[in-house]
Design an enzyme around this catalytic site. Structure first.
Site, PDB file in Angstrom:
ATOM      1  N   GLY A  93      -2.579   0.109  17.638  1.00 56.83           N
ATOM      2  CA  GLY A  93      -1.811  -0.208  16.435  1.00 56.83           C
ATOM      3  C   GLY A  93      -1.468   1.057  15.674  1.00 56.83           C
ATOM      4  N   LYS A 135       0.819  -1.221   0.000  1.00 57.99           N
ATOM      5  CA  LYS A 135       0.000   0.000   0.000  1.00 57.99           C
ATOM      6  C   LYS A 135       0.855   1.274   0.000  1.00 57.99           C
ATOM      7  CE  LYS A 135      -4.181  -1.979   1.995  1.00 57.99           C
ATOM      8  NZ  LYS A 135      -5.222  -1.891   3.021  1.00 57.99           N
ATOM      9  N   GLY A 141      -0.391   0.606   8.609  1.00 57.80           N
ATOM     10  CA  GLY A 141      -1.052   1.228   7.464  1.00 57.80           C
ATOM     11  C   GLY A 141      -2.543   1.437   7.687  1.00 57.80           C
ATOM     12  N   ALA A 142      -3.221   0.444   8.253  1.00 58.13           N
ATOM     13  CA  ALA A 142      -4.661   0.593   8.477  1.00 58.13           C
ATOM     14  C   ALA A 142      -4.920   1.716   9.475  1.00 58.13           C
ATOM     15  CB  ALA A 142      -5.254  -0.721   8.991  1.00 58.13           C
TER      16      ALA A 142
HETATM   17  P1  NAP Z   1       0.611  -3.267   9.486  1.00 54.18           P
HETATM   18  O1  NAP Z   1       0.915  -2.064   8.670  1.00 54.18           O
HETATM   19  O2  NAP Z   1       1.511  -4.430   9.474  1.00 54.18           O
HETATM   20  O3  NAP Z   1       0.409  -2.748  11.020  1.00 54.18           O
HETATM   21  C1  NAP Z   1       0.108  -3.649  12.052  1.00 54.18           C
HETATM   22  C2  NAP Z   1       0.142  -2.930  13.396  1.00 54.18           C
HETATM   23  O4  NAP Z   1      -0.135  -3.897  14.410  1.00 54.18           O
HETATM   24  C3  NAP Z   1       1.512  -2.340  13.738  1.00 54.18           C
HETATM   25  O5  NAP Z   1       1.338  -1.216  14.565  1.00 54.18           O
HETATM   26  C4  NAP Z   1       2.156  -3.492  14.531  1.00 54.18           C
HETATM   27  O6  NAP Z   1       3.177  -3.087  15.400  1.00 54.18           O
HETATM   28  C5  NAP Z   1       0.959  -3.950  15.330  1.00 54.18           C
HETATM   29  N1  NAP Z   1       1.153  -5.312  15.831  1.00 54.18           N
HETATM   30  C6  NAP Z   1       1.295  -6.442  15.123  1.00 54.18           C
HETATM   31  N2  NAP Z   1       1.441  -7.500  15.931  1.00 54.18           N
HETATM   32  C7  NAP Z   1       1.404  -7.020  17.200  1.00 54.18           C
HETATM   33  C8  NAP Z   1       1.512  -7.623  18.475  1.00 54.18           C
HETATM   34  N3  NAP Z   1       1.681  -8.953  18.629  1.00 54.18           N
HETATM   35  N4  NAP Z   1       1.435  -6.829  19.570  1.00 54.18           N
HETATM   36  C9  NAP Z   1       1.269  -5.486  19.432  1.00 54.18           C
HETATM   37  N5  NAP Z   1       1.158  -4.848  18.235  1.00 54.18           N
HETATM   38  C10 NAP Z   1       1.227  -5.623  17.134  1.00 54.18           C
HETATM   39  O7  NAP Z   1      -0.823  -3.858   9.079  1.00 54.18           O
HETATM   40  P2  NAP Z   1      -2.101  -3.019   8.622  1.00 54.18           P
HETATM   41  O8  NAP Z   1      -2.160  -2.906   7.143  1.00 54.18           O
HETATM   42  O9  NAP Z   1      -2.177  -1.771   9.438  1.00 54.18           O
HETATM   43  O10 NAP Z   1      -3.268  -4.021   9.033  1.00 54.18           O
HETATM   44  C11 NAP Z   1      -3.533  -4.295  10.411  1.00 54.18           C
HETATM   45  C12 NAP Z   1      -4.766  -5.170  10.501  1.00 54.18           C
HETATM   46  O11 NAP Z   1      -5.900  -4.394  10.064  1.00 54.18           O
HETATM   47  C13 NAP Z   1      -4.730  -6.376   9.524  1.00 54.18           C
HETATM   48  O12 NAP Z   1      -4.245  -7.499  10.190  1.00 54.18           O
HETATM   49  C14 NAP Z   1      -6.182  -6.574   9.141  1.00 54.18           C
HETATM   50  O13 NAP Z   1      -6.756  -7.538  10.006  1.00 54.18           O
HETATM   51  C15 NAP Z   1      -6.821  -5.234   9.414  1.00 54.18           C
HETATM   52  N6  NAP Z   1      -7.285  -4.568   8.190  1.00 54.18           N
HETATM   53  C16 NAP Z   1      -8.601  -4.675   7.913  1.00 54.18           C
HETATM   54  C17 NAP Z   1      -9.119  -4.049   6.800  1.00 54.18           C
HETATM   55  C18 NAP Z   1     -10.586  -4.168   6.526  1.00 54.18           C
HETATM   56  O14 NAP Z   1     -11.026  -3.765   5.430  1.00 54.18           O
HETATM   57  N7  NAP Z   1     -11.365  -4.657   7.474  1.00 54.18           N
HETATM   58  C19 NAP Z   1      -8.284  -3.280   5.954  1.00 54.18           C
HETATM   59  C20 NAP Z   1      -6.924  -3.195   6.268  1.00 54.18           C
HETATM   60  C21 NAP Z   1      -6.433  -3.842   7.407  1.00 54.18           C
HETATM   61  P3  NAP Z   1       4.719  -3.049  14.913  1.00 54.18           P
HETATM   62  O15 NAP Z   1       4.819  -1.898  13.960  1.00 54.18           O
HETATM   63  O16 NAP Z   1       5.470  -2.876  16.166  1.00 54.18           O
HETATM   64  O17 NAP Z   1       4.972  -4.370  14.238  1.00 54.18           O
END
Ligand code: NAP
Length: 296
Positions: free
Chosen positions: A143, A83, A146-147
């Site tokens: 969190g 993204k 990106g989301a």
């Molecule tokens: P991302 O960019 O990888 O960000 C994930 C976030 O979660 C980061 O802040 C990460 O921290 C944190 N995290 C991951 N594992 C963790 C843990 N064990 N303990 C504490 N913090 C943790 O992913 P993203 O694109 O933002 O997506 C996140 C989630 O949003 C996805 O898994 C998905 O389920 C959901 N999502 C849903 C939609 C929808 O349409 N419903 C759309 C997009 C995303 P670090 O930076 O420290 O690793």
């Protein structure tokens, strides 16, 4: 890179049908439910486009985007992990992509690739019109990926305060700065883990980490003794399973719950409008998603 107008249009689409392809570009993409939702809406409206899975290796991203530019693609959705990675290769970004600092929709306008973000609008579509929760609006966002960025862009003009809690607090600070949230509402960052006091101090609790997602090793971030009430709105971006441990507990304690599938459908409906200039049939993407989720 130039900032362009918000609204995409089909005006420049070749009526002879050279823009026949759509797809989802990411890695992996085989699990994505976007093809089911988008193709069903195309078919229902009799639009002769095919929506494809487009798995791309990181070292092939530039070449893949050249392919989108030169092959008969009207556009693509973009998902994890590209993204942000696609942004330098695009010719233009609209205001939604600039603000969220991420692109999840690319339109191909005769070789000119234009990036949009529909995750912010998708997230906001989970709230009902004129939502009281938004007016009360103190948000705890769990969190800082990106989301979370797209969520802050969607919320910051509608709520009074946003607090981001993340295990790397510098990412939370960078996120709020990048989006410019402090110009619109109170902002703060807090260190991991989430505490009962944080929950008590905010009315809207949003999980934007993968915690709770099927197959993810950790399933809980909500502290054991946190108290949720009917005044809390609890929103989980995770949509597999629909009833995440967070939402199961929120429902048990009487909080208002918003499911991750609302965001998925909302972003898909806005993306469809960019791709085709038409609205998908009301409720169709939701029905298709529910069917697809029930088969998992
Ligand atoms: P991302 O960019 O990888 O960000 C994930 C976030 O979660 C980061 O802040 C990460 O921290 C944190 N995290 C991951 N594992 C963790 C843990 N064990 N303990 C504490 N913090 C943790 O992913 P993203 O694109 O933002 O997506 C996140 C989630 O949003 C996805 O898994 C998905 O389920 C959901 N999502 C849903 C939609 C929808 O349409 N419903 C759309 C997009 C995303 P670090 O930076 O420290 O690793």
């Amino acid at each position: 890179m130039r900032l362009i107008i918000r609204q995409s249009s089909m005006k420049n689409q070749d009526p002879t049908g050279t823009n026949l392809l759509l797809g989802i570009l990411g890695n992996p993409v085989s699990h994505s439910l976007s093809p089911n939702m988008q193709q069903s809406a195309l078919d229902a409206l009799g639009i002769p486009m095919r929506y494809l899975h487009l798995p791309v290796e990181p070292d092939q991203l530039s070449g893949a985007l050249d392919g989108i530019r030169s092959l008969p693609f009207r556009g693509v959705n973009v998902t994890i992990p590209y993204k942000q990675a696609v942004m330098p290769y695009l010719d233009q970004l609209d205001a939604t992509a600039q603000e969220a600092n991420a692109v999840n929709v690319i339109l191909n306008d005769h070789g000119c690739l234009i990036g949009y973000n529909t995750d912010s609008a998708g997230f906001m579509s989970g709230f009902s019109h004129g939502s009281d929760a938004l007016r009360r609006g103190r948000v705890l966002l769990v969190g800082a990926g990106g989301a979370a960025c797209a969520i802050v862009a969607g919320l910051m003009r509608r709520v009074s305060a946003i607090t981001v809690v993340a295990r790397d607090i510098s990412k939370a600070e960078t996120l709020l700065d990048t989006v410019g949230a402090a110009q619109h509402c109170q902002t703060a960052t807090l260190s991991w883990p989430v505490t009962p006091a944080m929950i008590a101090d905010h009315g809207i609790i949003v999980n934007a980490t993968p915690i709770g997602m099927q197959g993810f090793s950790v399933d809980r971030w909500l502290p054991e003794h946190a108290t949720l009430t009917a005044l809390h709105t609890c929103y989980d971006t995770v949509y597999i399973p629909q009833d995440t441990p967070f939402l199961v507990e929120a429902k048990r304690q009487g909080a208002h719950c918003i499911y991750g599938k609302s965001m998925l459908v909302g972003q898909g409906e806005v993306a469809f409008q960019h791709f085709t200039g038409q609205c998908p049939p009301p409720g169709l993407m939701q029905t298709v998603l529910d069917e697809s989720l029930s088969l998992l």
